[in-house]
Design an enzyme around this catalytic site. Structure first.
Site, PDB file in Angstrom:
ATOM      1  N   GLU A 105       0.831  -1.210   0.000  1.00  0.00           N
ATOM      2  CA  GLU A 105       0.000   0.000   0.000  1.00  0.00           C
ATOM      3  C   GLU A 105       0.863   1.256   0.000  1.00  0.00           C
ATOM      4  O   GLU A 105       0.574   2.227  -0.714  1.00  0.00           O
ATOM      5  CB  GLU A 105      -0.929   0.005   1.220  1.00  0.00           C
ATOM      6  CG  GLU A 105      -2.050  -1.003   1.154  1.00  0.00           C
ATOM      7  CD  GLU A 105      -3.036  -0.725   0.026  1.00  0.00           C
ATOM      8  OE1 GLU A 105      -3.277   0.455  -0.290  1.00  0.00           O
ATOM      9  OE2 GLU A 105      -3.560  -1.690  -0.548  1.00  0.00           O
ATOM     10  N   TYR A 162      -6.843   5.967   4.665  1.00  0.00           N
ATOM     11  CA  TYR A 162      -6.987   5.080   3.507  1.00  0.00           C
ATOM     12  C   TYR A 162      -6.114   3.834   3.661  1.00  0.00           C
ATOM     13  O   TYR A 162      -6.582   2.706   3.490  1.00  0.00           O
ATOM     14  CB  TYR A 162      -6.631   5.813   2.214  1.00  0.00           C
ATOM     15  CG  TYR A 162      -6.714   4.917   1.006  1.00  0.00           C
ATOM     16  CD1 TYR A 162      -7.921   4.738   0.348  1.00  0.00           C
ATOM     17  CD2 TYR A 162      -5.601   4.211   0.558  1.00  0.00           C
ATOM     18  CE1 TYR A 162      -8.024   3.882  -0.743  1.00  0.00           C
ATOM     19  CE2 TYR A 162      -5.688   3.354  -0.534  1.00  0.00           C
ATOM     20  CZ  TYR A 162      -6.898   3.197  -1.176  1.00  0.00           C
ATOM     21  OH  TYR A 162      -6.998   2.342  -2.245  1.00  0.00           O
ATOM     22  N   ASP A 216     -11.580   5.462  -3.180  1.00  0.00           N
ATOM     23  CA  ASP A 216     -10.458   6.120  -3.835  1.00  0.00           C
ATOM     24  C   ASP A 216     -10.937   6.682  -5.166  1.00  0.00           C
ATOM     25  O   ASP A 216     -12.141   6.687  -5.460  1.00  0.00           O
ATOM     26  CB  ASP A 216      -9.279   5.155  -4.009  1.00  0.00           C
ATOM     27  CG  ASP A 216      -9.576   4.024  -4.996  1.00  0.00           C
ATOM     28  OD1 ASP A 216     -10.723   3.918  -5.494  1.00  0.00           O
ATOM     29  OD2 ASP A 216      -8.655   3.239  -5.283  1.00  0.00           O
TER      30      ASP A 216
END
Length: 310
Positions: A49, A134, A152
Site C-alpha cells: 500500500e 486510507y 479512492d
C-alpha cells in the site's frame, strides 16, 4: 436506495444483492494477479500500500518482491539501517522518501509497542507512523477482512458513472458503504478497485473486459462517460522531491560533504550565491534534517557540512 439522512438525491439499484454478486463473481473469475493479493500478511500488505501511493502497480511488483525478500518481517525492517531503507526507496523511484522513513518507524512501533503483532482495526492501524485513514482501512480490509468500504479515485469514478452518485465526498462515502456486503471488505474492496482499474478507467473498457455492472450502469445506458476530474501528480523532473532524493543518494556515497561540494554534485546549475545556491540547498537540507534523514552542521570557521544520519 436514497441517502435520506443527508438529503442527497441519489439511489442505488433495488436489486443490490444482484449487483454485489455480479461484481464479486467477475472479480473472482479473473483479475490482475499481484503478489500482495495472495497474502493476508499485514506487513506485506502495508508495504504494498505504501509503495503503490505514487507508483504504477506494474512497477511496484519488482520493488515489493525485493523489499519483502530483503526485510521479510517487521522485526527485520525495524532492525535495518534507515539510510538503507531510504536508499532502497530512491533506487526504485518509489516517490517521497518520507514514506520509507515512516514505514521503517511503523515497523519499529509494531515490534516495540505491539509485541510484533499488527493492530487489526482501521482506527488502531492509524496509530502507526505515516499510516493515514486510507492505508489503515486497506490493511484492515485485505489482511483482516475488517475494514470499511474503500473510497479512492477509481471507486468514485465507478459510483459516479454507474449510479449517478454526485461529485460529493459524503455521497461517495455513503454509497460505497451501502454497496459493500457486510463482512466482505477483503474481496469487495479488491473487486471494486479492480473494476475501476481495468473496466471503468478514464477511457472505459466496458465490453472489452465484460464489466459486470453494464445492466445497471447509467453511463453505459446513456453513453455519457464523464466523471470527476482525476488529480494529476506534480512533475517529478526538476522537483524539490527529486533533489531531496539526489541529496540522500549523494550522501550515501560520500557520507558527508561540504555544502557547496554537495550542491555541485546534485545540480549542474548550482552557484553558491545564485537562485539555486546555498540558501536553496540549506532549506532543502533543513527539511531533510527535520525528517531525521541528515544532519546539517553549520561550522563557524568553514563551510557548512551535511552528513547522512545513521
Amino acid at each position: 436506495m436514497t441517502d435520506t439522512e443527508s438529503g442527497a438525491d441519489w439511489a442505488l439499484p433495488d436489486d443490490l444483492e444482484a449487483v454485489q454478486t455480479a461484481l464479486i463473481e467477475w472479480y473472482e473469475g479473473d483479475h490482475r494477479d499481484f503478489p500482495w493479493r495472495r497474502t493476508e500478511d499485514p506487513y506485506e500488505i502495508l508495504v504494498s500500500e505504501v509503495m503503490s501511493q505514487q507508483t504504477q502497480l506494474g512497477r511496484v511488483v519488482e520493488a515489493w518482491e525485493e523489499f519483502t525478500e530483503r526485510w521479510p518481517t517487521t522485526a527485520a525492517l525495524a532492525e535495518a539501517d534507515r539510510a538503507d531503507v531510504v536508499g532502497f526507496w530512491i533506487d526504485h523511484s518509489l516517490g517521497y522518501n518520507n514514506r520509507a522513513k515512516y514505514l521503517h518507524e511503523s515497523a519499529q512501533q509494531v515490534e516495540q509497542e505491539y509485541d510484533g503483532e499488527f493492530p487489526t482495526t482501521p482506527d488502531e492501524l492509524q496509530e502507526l507512523m505515516g499510516v493515514g485513514p486510507y492505508t489503515a482501512n486497506a490493511v484492515a480490509s485485505f489482511a483482516f477482512n475488517n475494514g470499511d468500504a474503500v473510497v479512492d479515485t477509481n471507486v468514485k469514478r465507478v459510483a459516479y458513472r454507474a449510479f449517478s452518485i454526485p461529485d460529493d465526498d459524503a455521497a461517495f462515502e455513503d454509497a460505497a458503504a451501502d454497496l459493500m456486503p457486510e463482512g466482505e471488505s477483503r474481496v469487495w474492496n479488491n473487486a471494486i478497485m479492480e473494476l475501476g482499474g481495468v473496466a471503468c478507467e478514464q477511457t472505459p473498457n466496458c465490453d472489452e473486459v465484460g464489466c459486470p455492472w453494464r445492466e445497471w450502469c447509467d453511463a453505459y445506458a446513456s453513453g455519457d462517460f464523464t466523471a470527476p476530474d482525476v488529480p494529476t501528480q506534480p512533475s517529478f523532473e526538476g522537483s524539490r522531491r527529486q533533489f531531496r532524493g539526489r541529496v540522500i543518494g549523494t550522501l550515501r556515497e560520500y557520507d558527508e560533504l561540504e555544502i557547496d561540494t554537495l550542491g555541485h554534485r546534485i545540480r549542474v546549475d548550482y552557484t553558491p550565491d545564485g537562485e539555486y545556491g546555498r540558501e536553496w540547498l540549506t532549506g532543502l537540507l533543513s527539511d531533510l534534517e527535520d525528517d531525521g534523514l541528515v544532519d546539517l552542521e553549520m561550522e563557524t570557521e568553514s563551510e557548512p557540512v551535511a552528513r547522512l544520519r545513521r
